[in-house]
Design an enzyme around this catalytic site. Sequence first.
Site, PDB file in Angstrom:
ATOM      1  N   ASP A  18      -9.037  -5.220  12.276  1.00 28.18           N
ATOM      2  CA  ASP A  18      -8.452  -5.744  11.033  1.00 28.18           C
ATOM      3  C   ASP A  18      -8.722  -7.243  10.949  1.00 28.18           C
ATOM      4  O   ASP A  18      -9.372  -7.821  11.831  1.00 28.18           O
ATOM      5  CB  ASP A  18      -6.982  -5.335  10.876  1.00 28.18           C
ATOM      6  CG  ASP A  18      -6.041  -6.033  11.859  1.00 28.18           C
ATOM      7  OD1 ASP A  18      -6.464  -6.990  12.537  1.00 28.18           O
ATOM      8  OD2 ASP A  18      -4.870  -5.603  11.937  1.00 28.18           O
ATOM      9  N   HIS A  57       0.498  -4.169   9.180  1.00 27.40           N
ATOM     10  CA  HIS A  57      -0.914  -4.129   9.588  1.00 27.40           C
ATOM     11  C   HIS A  57      -1.284  -2.774  10.163  1.00 27.40           C
ATOM     12  O   HIS A  57      -2.406  -2.310  10.019  1.00 27.40           O
ATOM     13  CB  HIS A  57      -1.205  -5.227  10.622  1.00 27.40           C
ATOM     14  CG  HIS A  57      -0.903  -6.598  10.100  1.00 27.40           C
ATOM     15  ND1 HIS A  57      -0.411  -7.615  10.874  1.00 27.40           N
ATOM     16  CD2 HIS A  57      -0.996  -7.096   8.847  1.00 27.40           C
ATOM     17  CE1 HIS A  57      -0.219  -8.685  10.127  1.00 27.40           C
ATOM     18  NE2 HIS A  57      -0.567  -8.392   8.894  1.00 27.40           N
TER      19      HIS A  57
END
Length: 460
Positions: free
Chosen positions: A115, A18
């Site tokens: 995100d 990520h």
Amino acid sequence: MEISKPHAALLSSPGMGHLIPVLELSKRLVTHHDFTVTVFVVSCHMSQAESQVIQSSISPKLFDIVQLPPVDTTHLVDANATVVTHIAVMMREARPAIRSAISSMNPRPTALIVDLFGTESLPIAEEHGLLKYVYIPSNAWFLALTVHVPFLDREVEGEYVDQIEPLRIPGCRAVRPEDVVRMGKEIPTSDGPLTLAAFRDETLLGRFTKTPVYPIGPLTRPLSGSRSELFDWLDKQPSESVIFVSFGSGGSLSYKQMTELAWGLELSQHRFIWVVRPPTKTAADDTFFTAGTASGDDDPSTYLPDGFLTRTKNKGLLVPIWAPQVEVLSHPSVGGFLSHCGWNSTLESVANGVPMIVWPLYSEQKMNSTLLAEELGVAVRPKELPSKKVVGREEIEKMVRQIIEDKEGKNATRARVKELKYSAEKALSKGGSSYNALSRLAQQITDLHATTESEALRAT
Ligand code: UDP
């Protein structure tokens, strides 16, 4: 008063898979659009290998990285819960720390980019008058599903996995029920010109969300220049002859599956580099937060078939735990990638024109695999996915041959991935679709920043 640069804060959820895309986006905002960037990272355990990858990708230092305090979720999440659940809860529990970090920033950033796991922090951006964006480093099909899930929730009775028919998403390929991952219901609340046909069209997804979409990417890590013995071996192999086998930062296989994979590689008689990790006892999810860490039981001869190491010693190379993946994939001797299809690995393979064997383990990797094998034609896939059933040695042997063998340049999968590599390069170059989309997003932030600055100037 000196005019300052526009400032964006980015929020990354735990896990190197990520963090990498967040860092790559940050670099571009700084180097191409002259932004100041602060990256907030919700901490979690990172192995030494992972930390090194992160260190090399942020050198030279272009922006600030702020580690938020670790969040203890042991009392909130069942130990057997999936990785997705663990991360979602961590991100929820981190909200007070995120709020206080943003409140104490002086001057305040103009935009918050979170995100997919950070969408519950979008209200924090609103509280502080910041523009808010959701960054989804994945494919448009996955985004379409994510945006459409709240509507599917109303239409579908019972659990998705129990559905027989594929789930329909307007303007897109239908999704197999077992491939669905659910998250991101806050996305329609973010700011942000529609370019993806399905999103633009009023009769398709455009009916469901008015949120603008900026198609940016593929963003991948640059080469670090690291060099090890592995590359001395690779240098000696013929062009595009080696299959690279790796399952991301955390994936591992069951003992039974490792045995079949070892036999499959051996039977194919092709060259390979395999990043080996001790077999899992339960789900592949187990190692997500601890992989890349040597544990003492790493000797592959203890878990690979008897004699495998001796029989394959001139054909293959085993790399325990961790390999410099971007560098390996960019080596001219590598001709295929057996991958768990995490999105970073997928992009790294495509960016290097390497065709794939898809081996999804969990989360959105199944959708990625379907996209690669069935829509883009840059990969082959086992009949039954490894998350459902052990893939047998004969099938593995066949897939390796399909990917590596290229009689008279007639390997269509390889030809297609090369085309895709070319279009990725075009998209990223100045004037390309990704470059232009990021410019539009940067302009929106820059405009608000300029307005805020001139109002502040007037007030003084
Ligand atoms: N990676 C690596 N060496 C390894 C395993 C993984 O450098 O042995 C890197 C890989 O290049 C990619 C990242 O770790 O950049 C994994 O991200 P991905 O999204 O593919 O999968 P995840 O780890 O999130 O499942």
